[in-house]
Write a protein that holds these residues in place. Structure first.
Motif, short mmCIF file in Angstrom:
data_model
loop_
_atom_site.label_atom_id
_atom_site.label_comp_id
_atom_site.label_asym_id
_atom_site.label_seq_id
_atom_site.Cartn_x
_atom_site.Cartn_y
_atom_site.Cartn_z
N PRO A 13 0.81 -1.22 0.00
CA PRO A 13 0.00 0.00 0.00
C PRO A 13 0.85 1.28 0.00
O PRO A 13 1.89 1.35 0.65
CB PRO A 13 -0.80 -0.10 1.30
CG PRO A 13 -0.83 -1.55 1.63
CD PRO A 13 0.50 -2.09 1.15
N ASP A 47 -3.27 4.40 -12.98
CA ASP A 47 -4.15 3.48 -12.27
C ASP A 47 -4.82 2.60 -13.33
O ASP A 47 -5.77 3.02 -13.98
CB ASP A 47 -5.20 4.28 -11.49
CG ASP A 47 -6.28 3.41 -10.85
OD1 ASP A 47 -6.26 2.18 -11.02
OD2 ASP A 47 -7.17 3.99 -10.20
N ASP A 49 -6.70 0.15 -12.88
CA ASP A 49 -7.97 -0.36 -12.39
C ASP A 49 -9.09 0.68 -12.42
O ASP A 49 -10.19 0.42 -11.93
CB ASP A 49 -7.81 -0.88 -10.96
CG ASP A 49 -6.77 -1.97 -10.87
OD1 ASP A 49 -6.73 -2.84 -11.77
OD2 ASP A 49 -5.97 -1.95 -9.91
N ALA A 98 -9.32 -2.20 -3.60
CA ALA A 98 -8.03 -1.54 -3.79
C ALA A 98 -7.73 -1.39 -5.28
O ALA A 98 -8.07 -2.25 -6.09
CB ALA A 98 -6.93 -2.33 -3.11
N HIS A 99 -7.10 -0.28 -5.63
CA HIS A 99 -6.61 -0.06 -6.98
C HIS A 99 -5.09 -0.17 -6.96
O HIS A 99 -4.44 0.11 -5.96
CB HIS A 99 -6.99 1.33 -7.49
CG HIS A 99 -8.41 1.43 -7.94
ND1 HIS A 99 -8.79 2.21 -9.02
CD2 HIS A 99 -9.55 0.86 -7.48
CE1 HIS A 99 -10.09 2.12 -9.19
NE2 HIS A 99 -10.57 1.31 -8.27
N ARG A 100 -4.53 -0.55 -8.11
CA ARG A 100 -3.08 -0.58 -8.28
C ARG A 100 -2.64 0.73 -8.92
O ARG A 100 -3.33 1.30 -9.77
CB ARG A 100 -2.67 -1.73 -9.21
CG ARG A 100 -2.94 -3.10 -8.62
CD ARG A 100 -2.78 -4.18 -9.67
NE ARG A 100 -3.82 -3.98 -10.69
CZ ARG A 100 -3.68 -4.32 -11.98
NH1 ARG A 100 -2.57 -4.87 -12.42
NH2 ARG A 100 -4.68 -4.11 -12.82
N THR A 138 4.90 -0.85 -8.26
CA THR A 138 3.45 -0.83 -8.13
C THR A 138 3.04 -0.74 -6.67
O THR A 138 3.52 -1.53 -5.83
CB THR A 138 2.83 -2.11 -8.75
OG1 THR A 138 3.20 -2.17 -10.13
CG2 THR A 138 1.31 -2.09 -8.63
N THR A 140 -0.51 0.03 -4.00
CA THR A 140 -1.97 -0.10 -3.97
C THR A 140 -2.54 0.95 -3.04
O THR A 140 -1.86 1.49 -2.17
CB THR A 140 -2.40 -1.50 -3.47
OG1 THR A 140 -1.94 -1.68 -2.13
CG2 THR A 140 -1.84 -2.59 -4.37
N GLU A 142 -6.61 1.79 -1.17
CA GLU A 142 -8.03 1.48 -1.03
C GLU A 142 -8.67 2.48 -0.08
O GLU A 142 -8.08 2.85 0.93
CB GLU A 142 -8.19 0.06 -0.47
CG GLU A 142 -9.62 -0.37 -0.31
CD GLU A 142 -9.73 -1.82 0.18
OE1 GLU A 142 -10.86 -2.29 0.34
OE2 GLU A 142 -8.69 -2.46 0.42
#
Length: 143
Positions: A13, A47, A49, A98-100, A138, A140, A142
């Motif tokens: 994260p 992003d 996602d 959560a998005h990456r 990368t 994450t 959320e």
């Protein structure tokens, strides 16, 4: 070539300080090992996602071949993100999963011909055919 941050590891994260829920400042980044023949570095944060297309949070270039950007430090040159502003804008996904967030650092064999009003499409065209190596980090986030 390697891209790292002292505030999060790859796949971990991103601290809230670097998001819309915090100070919305860029995380510190460091890079090493550009390949022979590299004359320029360019950075993109997106992003994947966010929906049908990746949402771009940062476009930067003019970075030194070996070096770092401190927390909240602007890159020597920056384009427009998908928020419509130049510079960094941090993760801000809708509540839910959560998005990456992928920081991609490109080692190039030529300086990209870009300006401060350029967006992702122009960035992609400018680096196309000039990428010698890519390093990715990368994180994450959320809400």
């Amino acid at each position: 070539m390697e891209l790292t941050s002292p505030v999060f590891a790859d796949g971990e994260p991103i601290p809230a300080k670097h998001t819309c829920d915090g100070d919305d400042v860029s995380p510190p980044l460091a890079w090493t090992g550009p390949p022979a023949g590299a004359v320029a570095l360019a950075l993109c944060l997106d992003d994947p996602d966010a929906g049908r297309y990746p949402f771009t949070h940062w476009l930067a270039w003019g970075l030194p071949l070996e070096g770092a950007l401190g927390e909240g430090e602007a890159a020597p040159a920056e384009g427009r993100n998908d928020f419509g502003a130049a510079g960094y804008r941090g993760p801000c996904p809708p509540p839910g999963k959560a998005h990456r967030y992928v920081f991609a650092l490109y080692a190039l064999d030529a300086e990209p011909e870009l300006g401060p009003s350029d967006r992702r499409l122009s960035f992609d065209k400018a680096v196309d055919g000039h990428v010698l190596a890519t390093a990715r980090l990368t994180g994450t986030y959320e809400r």
